[in-house]
Enzyme design. Structure first.
Site, PDB file in Angstrom:
ATOM      1  N   CYS A  87       0.837  -1.203   0.000  1.00 57.82           N
ATOM      2  CA  CYS A  87       0.000   0.000   0.000  1.00 57.82           C
ATOM      3  C   CYS A  87       0.876   1.260   0.000  1.00 57.82           C
ATOM      4  O   CYS A  87       1.517   1.544  -0.998  1.00 57.82           O
ATOM      5  CB  CYS A  87      -0.974  -0.056   1.182  1.00 57.82           C
ATOM      6  SG  CYS A  87      -2.356   1.076   1.023  1.00 57.82           S
ATOM      7  N   HIS A 204      -3.482  -5.748   1.026  1.00 60.84           N
ATOM      8  CA  HIS A 204      -2.793  -5.968   2.308  1.00 60.84           C
ATOM      9  C   HIS A 204      -2.763  -7.451   2.680  1.00 60.84           C
ATOM     10  O   HIS A 204      -3.685  -7.927   3.360  1.00 60.84           O
ATOM     11  CB  HIS A 204      -3.529  -5.210   3.425  1.00 60.84           C
ATOM     12  CG  HIS A 204      -3.322  -3.739   3.393  1.00 60.84           C
ATOM     13  ND1 HIS A 204      -2.274  -3.126   4.050  1.00 60.84           N
ATOM     14  CD2 HIS A 204      -4.019  -2.755   2.791  1.00 60.84           C
ATOM     15  CE1 HIS A 204      -2.345  -1.814   3.859  1.00 60.84           C
ATOM     16  NE2 HIS A 204      -3.386  -1.557   3.094  1.00 60.84           N
ATOM     17  N   GLU A 206      -0.960  -8.813   4.915  1.00 59.58           N
ATOM     18  CA  GLU A 206      -0.748  -8.962   6.361  1.00 59.58           C
ATOM     19  C   GLU A 206      -2.054  -8.830   7.141  1.00 59.58           C
ATOM     20  O   GLU A 206      -2.125  -9.222   8.303  1.00 59.58           O
ATOM     21  CB  GLU A 206       0.281  -7.925   6.845  1.00 59.58           C
ATOM     22  CG  GLU A 206      -0.233  -6.516   7.105  1.00 59.58           C
ATOM     23  CD  GLU A 206      -0.480  -5.698   5.849  1.00 59.58           C
ATOM     24  OE1 GLU A 206      -0.541  -6.246   4.739  1.00 59.58           O
ATOM     25  OE2 GLU A 206      -0.642  -4.462   5.996  1.00 59.58           O
TER      26      GLU A 206
END
Lengths: 230, 80
Positions: A87, A204, A206
């Site tokens: 990002c 994302h 994660e």
């Protein structure tokens, strides 16, 4: 696997990615403040996390790309150290010139925070080797400026050199315009450096790497890294 | 010395904000506008007194930070 997460003023996914790295590798990453110009020499992975570094003022990632630590990041990139920009981290990598192209305001002009589908385009990387390119995976996006643009020669180069890592697709895995959340050229969600050791991506991984958070499609990226770098 | 730097998207780079402005003007009933592009204006107060040196310095600032030359161009105006 020795990892460092670069923390900028305004980073807000630094701890999320640290939790995932610790969970997958069993080791705490080094949390490295942007103003410290000295990075350890024995790193296997440098992560540029998501967030809103410097308030996204001027352009997203532009001021972070001038941070004191960036010269060391560039030196380690030349040595082939693996780097993951998520990002805002992707925006920073583009602003530093470590990845080509730029991320502009979303086509629809709004900030978008939702889960999207994407697919790995190449599995010939340390990041994507655990993904099946035939299957759509789900990850969250949360950005205002994720509209990937590059000039035609750059796009041709990315395609020719197998450097598109991820494309937005629908749940069935079809790469169609309706599945493109932000207007990115050719539905590009993530790209690689020439040596395939640097990945920048808007979604994302994660944030969807633990079943308690509603999914684990992001986890395979980190298990692939562990296998390649440990 | 003052510098006014106009940063704009390169021709051919799609400008979603400019498109929204054009759409808003059209919805207001304004006609005779065929395109709209949005850029930004950055004003600097400089210690320089020599215009050539000032322009060279500002040009360097633009290339390094103020503009992203992958997608943007810039014009520099200097004044006393």
């Amino acid at each position: 696997m020795k990892a460092a997460v670069i923390v900028f003023p305004g980073s807000n996914c630094d701890r999320d990615v640290a939790v995932t790295l610790r969970d997958v590798t069993g080791l705490d990453p080094r949390m490295h403040w942007h103003a410290d110009p000295d990075l350890p020499k024995d790193l296997d992975l440098i992560v540029l996390p998501g967030g809103f570094s410097h308030g996204d003022y001027l352009r997203c990632g532009a001021m972070a790309a001038q941070a004191p630590v960036i010269a060391a990041v560039k030196r380690q990139a030349e040595r082939g150290v693996a780097m993951l920009g998520i990002c805002n981290g992707f925006q920073v990598l583009c602003e530093t010139g470590l990845l080509p192209g730029a991320l502009m305001r979303n086509r629809g002009l709004t900030y978008i925070c939702k889960d999207v589908h994407l697919k790995a385009v190449t599995t010939d990387t340390i990041f994507t080797s655990h993904y099946d390119p035939a299957k759509a995976i789900r990850m969250p996006i949360a950005h205002h400026d994720g509209n990937y643009v590059a000039d035609l020669p750059t796009l041709c180069m990315l395609e020719d050199e197998d450097r598109v890592a991820f494309r937005y697709c629908d749940a069935a895995g079809r790469v169609v315009d309706e599945a493109n959340p932000n207007g990115s050229t050719a539905n590009i969600a993530g790209i690689l450096s020439e040596n395939h050791r640097i990945l920048g991506m808007m979604p994302h991984p994660e944030r969807l790497a633990d079943p308690r958070l509603g999914g684990t499609d992001g986890r395979a990226l980190f298990t692939a890294l562990l296998e390649a770098l440990a | 010395m003052k510098a006014r730097i106009h940063v704009s998207l390169k021709p051919g780079v799609l400008d979603p904000q400019g498109k929204a402005i054009l759409g808003a003007l059209e919805s207001m009933g304004v006609d005779g506008v065929s395109d709209a592009r949005q850029g930004k204006l950055i004003e600097l107060d400089l210690a320089d007194t020599d215009p050539d040196a000032a322009r060279a310095r500002v040009d360097d600032m633009c290339r390094r930070l103020l503009a992203n030359t992958v997608i943007e161009t810039y014009d520099i105006d200097l004044s006393e």
